[in-house]
Scaffold this motif. Structure first.
Motif, PDB file in Angstrom:
ATOM      1  N   VAL A   4       4.485  -1.198   2.985  1.00 31.20           N
ATOM      2  CA  VAL A   4       3.985   0.071   2.714  1.00 31.20           C
ATOM      3  C   VAL A   4       5.290   0.572   1.754  1.00 31.20           C
ATOM      4  O   VAL A   4       6.262   0.212   1.810  1.00 31.20           O
ATOM      5  N   CYS A   5       4.578   1.279   0.646  1.00 26.62           N
ATOM      6  CA  CYS A   5       5.658   1.807  -0.504  1.00 26.62           C
ATOM      7  C   CYS A   5       5.079   3.264  -0.701  1.00 26.62           C
ATOM      8  O   CYS A   5       4.192   3.295  -1.396  1.00 26.62           O
ATOM      9  N   THR A   6       5.581   4.109  -0.087  1.00 27.24           N
ATOM     10  CA  THR A   6       5.531   5.333  -0.113  1.00 27.24           C
ATOM     11  C   THR A   6       6.434   6.503  -0.517  1.00 27.24           C
ATOM     12  O   THR A   6       7.716   5.840  -0.499  1.00 27.24           O
ATOM     13  N   LYS A  37       6.685   9.090   1.361  1.00 26.06           N
ATOM     14  CA  LYS A  37       7.073   9.568   2.780  1.00 26.06           C
ATOM     15  C   LYS A  37       8.311   8.979   3.253  1.00 26.06           C
ATOM     16  O   LYS A  37       8.158   7.955   3.689  1.00 26.06           O
ATOM     17  N   ASN A  38       9.444   9.690   3.231  1.00 25.49           N
ATOM     18  CA  ASN A  38      10.781   9.067   3.343  1.00 25.49           C
ATOM     19  C   ASN A  38      11.461   9.649   4.512  1.00 25.49           C
ATOM     20  O   ASN A  38      12.618   9.347   4.859  1.00 25.49           O
ATOM     21  N   GLN A  39      10.676  10.364   5.616  1.00 24.88           N
ATOM     22  CA  GLN A  39      11.234  10.749   6.910  1.00 24.88           C
ATOM     23  C   GLN A  39      11.379   9.514   7.899  1.00 24.88           C
ATOM     24  O   GLN A  39      10.416   8.684   7.767  1.00 24.88           O
ATOM     25  N   ASP A  40      12.274   9.503   8.918  1.00 20.23           N
ATOM     26  CA  ASP A  40      12.517   8.646   9.685  1.00 20.23           C
ATOM     27  C   ASP A  40      11.244   8.581  10.622  1.00 20.23           C
ATOM     28  O   ASP A  40      10.638   7.418  10.924  1.00 20.23           O
ATOM     29  N   ILE A  41      10.477   9.574  10.701  1.00 17.84           N
ATOM     30  CA  ILE A  41       9.339   9.430  11.680  1.00 17.84           C
ATOM     31  C   ILE A  41       8.256   8.613  10.906  1.00 17.84           C
ATOM     32  O   ILE A  41       7.322   8.056  11.506  1.00 17.84           O
ATOM     33  N   ASP A  42       8.038   8.979   9.462  1.00 18.91           N
ATOM     34  CA  ASP A  42       7.210   8.308   8.837  1.00 18.91           C
ATOM     35  C   ASP A  42       7.421   6.658   8.729  1.00 18.91           C
ATOM     36  O   ASP A  42       6.323   5.991   9.083  1.00 18.91           O
ATOM     37  N   ARG A  43       8.616   6.383   8.738  1.00 24.35           N
ATOM     38  CA  ARG A  43       9.014   4.867   8.834  1.00 24.35           C
ATOM     39  C   ARG A  43       8.542   4.420  10.091  1.00 24.35           C
ATOM     40  O   ARG A  43       7.918   3.243  10.119  1.00 24.35           O
ATOM     41  N   LEU A  44       8.950   5.023  11.105  1.00 20.35           N
ATOM     42  CA  LEU A  44       8.641   4.663  12.568  1.00 20.35           C
ATOM     43  C   LEU A  44       7.243   4.428  12.623  1.00 20.35           C
ATOM     44  O   LEU A  44       6.634   3.471  13.170  1.00 20.35           O
ATOM     45  N   TRP A  45       6.292   5.620  12.059  1.00 21.46           N
ATOM     46  CA  TRP A  45       4.812   5.494  12.180  1.00 21.46           C
ATOM     47  C   TRP A  45       4.393   4.226  11.567  1.00 21.46           C
ATOM     48  O   TRP A  45       3.501   3.674  12.051  1.00 21.46           O
ATOM     49  N   GLY A  46       4.726   4.140  10.527  1.00 22.13           N
ATOM     50  CA  GLY A  46       4.314   3.011   9.513  1.00 22.13           C
ATOM     51  C   GLY A  46       4.509   1.617  10.229  1.00 22.13           C
ATOM     52  O   GLY A  46       3.621   0.936  10.215  1.00 22.13           O
ATOM     53  N   MET A  47       5.660   1.501  10.647  1.00 29.06           N
ATOM     54  CA  MET A  47       5.850   0.210  11.320  1.00 29.06           C
ATOM     55  C   MET A  47       4.962   0.137  12.774  1.00 29.06           C
ATOM     56  O   MET A  47       4.555  -0.968  12.953  1.00 29.06           O
ATOM     57  N   LYS A  48       4.795   1.151  13.349  1.00 31.63           N
ATOM     58  CA  LYS A  48       3.646   1.103  14.772  1.00 31.63           C
ATOM     59  C   LYS A  48       2.435   0.920  14.057  1.00 31.63           C
ATOM     60  O   LYS A  48       1.550   0.434  14.847  1.00 31.63           O
ATOM     61  N   THR A  72       0.985  -1.297   0.016  1.00 32.04           N
ATOM     62  CA  THR A  72       0.063   0.191  -0.002  1.00 32.04           C
ATOM     63  C   THR A  72       0.800   1.150  -0.072  1.00 32.04           C
ATOM     64  O   THR A  72       2.145   1.296   0.465  1.00 32.04           O
ATOM     65  N   ASP A  73       0.288   2.296  -0.856  1.00 31.15           N
ATOM     66  CA  ASP A  73       1.042   3.602  -0.640  1.00 31.15           C
ATOM     67  C   ASP A  73       0.244   4.196   0.768  1.00 31.15           C
ATOM     68  O   ASP A  73      -0.527   3.669   1.393  1.00 31.15           O
ATOM     69  N   VAL A  74       0.812   5.243   1.038  1.00 27.87           N
ATOM     70  CA  VAL A  74       0.316   5.855   2.368  1.00 27.87           C
ATOM     71  C   VAL A  74      -0.753   7.129   1.790  1.00 27.87           C
ATOM     72  O   VAL A  74      -1.863   7.155   2.451  1.00 27.87           O
ATOM     73  N   VAL A  75      -0.239   8.058   1.047  1.00 31.71           N
ATOM     74  CA  VAL A  75      -0.992   9.263   0.628  1.00 31.71           C
ATOM     75  C   VAL A  75      -2.060   9.030  -0.352  1.00 31.71           C
ATOM     76  O   VAL A  75      -1.906   8.654  -1.621  1.00 31.71           O
ATOM     77  N   ILE A 135       7.140  -4.066   6.032  1.00 29.31           N
ATOM     78  CA  ILE A 135       8.207  -3.702   5.401  1.00 29.31           C
ATOM     79  C   ILE A 135       7.821  -2.199   4.980  1.00 29.31           C
ATOM     80  O   ILE A 135       6.518  -2.070   4.678  1.00 29.31           O
ATOM     81  N   TYR A 136       8.753  -1.127   5.076  1.00 31.95           N
ATOM     82  CA  TYR A 136       8.408   0.227   4.860  1.00 31.95           C
ATOM     83  C   TYR A 136       9.437   0.611   3.649  1.00 31.95           C
ATOM     84  O   TYR A 136      10.887   0.567   3.859  1.00 31.95           O
ATOM     85  N   LEU A 137       8.789   0.482   2.506  1.00 36.12           N
ATOM     86  CA  LEU A 137       9.984   0.916   1.243  1.00 36.12           C
ATOM     87  C   LEU A 137       9.490   2.375   0.911  1.00 36.12           C
ATOM     88  O   LEU A 137       8.318   2.724   0.869  1.00 36.12           O
ATOM     89  N   THR A 138      10.642   2.852   0.418  1.00 35.56           N
ATOM     90  CA  THR A 138      10.273   4.615  -0.122  1.00 35.56           C
ATOM     91  C   THR A 138      10.386   4.496  -1.903  1.00 35.56           C
ATOM     92  O   THR A 138      11.019   3.906  -2.316  1.00 35.56           O
TER      93      THR A 138
END
Length: 120
Positions: A80-82, A84-95, A51-54, A100-103
């Protein structure tokens, strides 16, 4: 054969991912947004969601939460494939339940290795 639900509101990105998956032998289901994806996940019981995020109606983070809260879909693997490439985005996605969080931009190799690493 594993089934993958691909969720992205950008048709070209969705088609690119779907093409990679079909070439690798996966069965693919497509959705334009999180709301449609939730309905299709419940109806088709896929093995994995990419899934995308936005996105409109329900974003990818909301989709992750909804999938993980529902007893029928709580064990689904999520990539997640988005953009949104900030560390906080990655952390939020995992939470929210992403495995897996891909940018973006991503390569075919990156997305296929991500899928293979979670052994669907």
């Amino acid at each position: 054969m594993s089934t993958v639900l691909v969720v992205d509101d950008t048709p070209s990105t969705r088609e690119l991912i779907c093409g990679y998956l079909r070439k690798a032998g996966y069965q693919v289901i497509e959705a334009n947004n999180g709301k449609e994806a939730m309905e299709k996940a419940l109806a088709h019981n896929p093995d994995l969601v990419i899934t995308d995020v936005v996105m409109p109606e329900m974003n990818g983070f909301e989709l992750c939460r909804s999938l993980k809260k529902n007893p029928t879909t709580q064990n689904l693997r999520i990539v997640v494939c988005t953009s949104k490439n900030q560390d906080i985005d990655r952390l939020w996605g995992m939470k929210q339940g992403a495995d897996i969080y891909l940018t973006k931009p991503f390569t075919e190799t990156e997305i296929m290795e991500a899928i293979q690493s979670i052994n669907i």
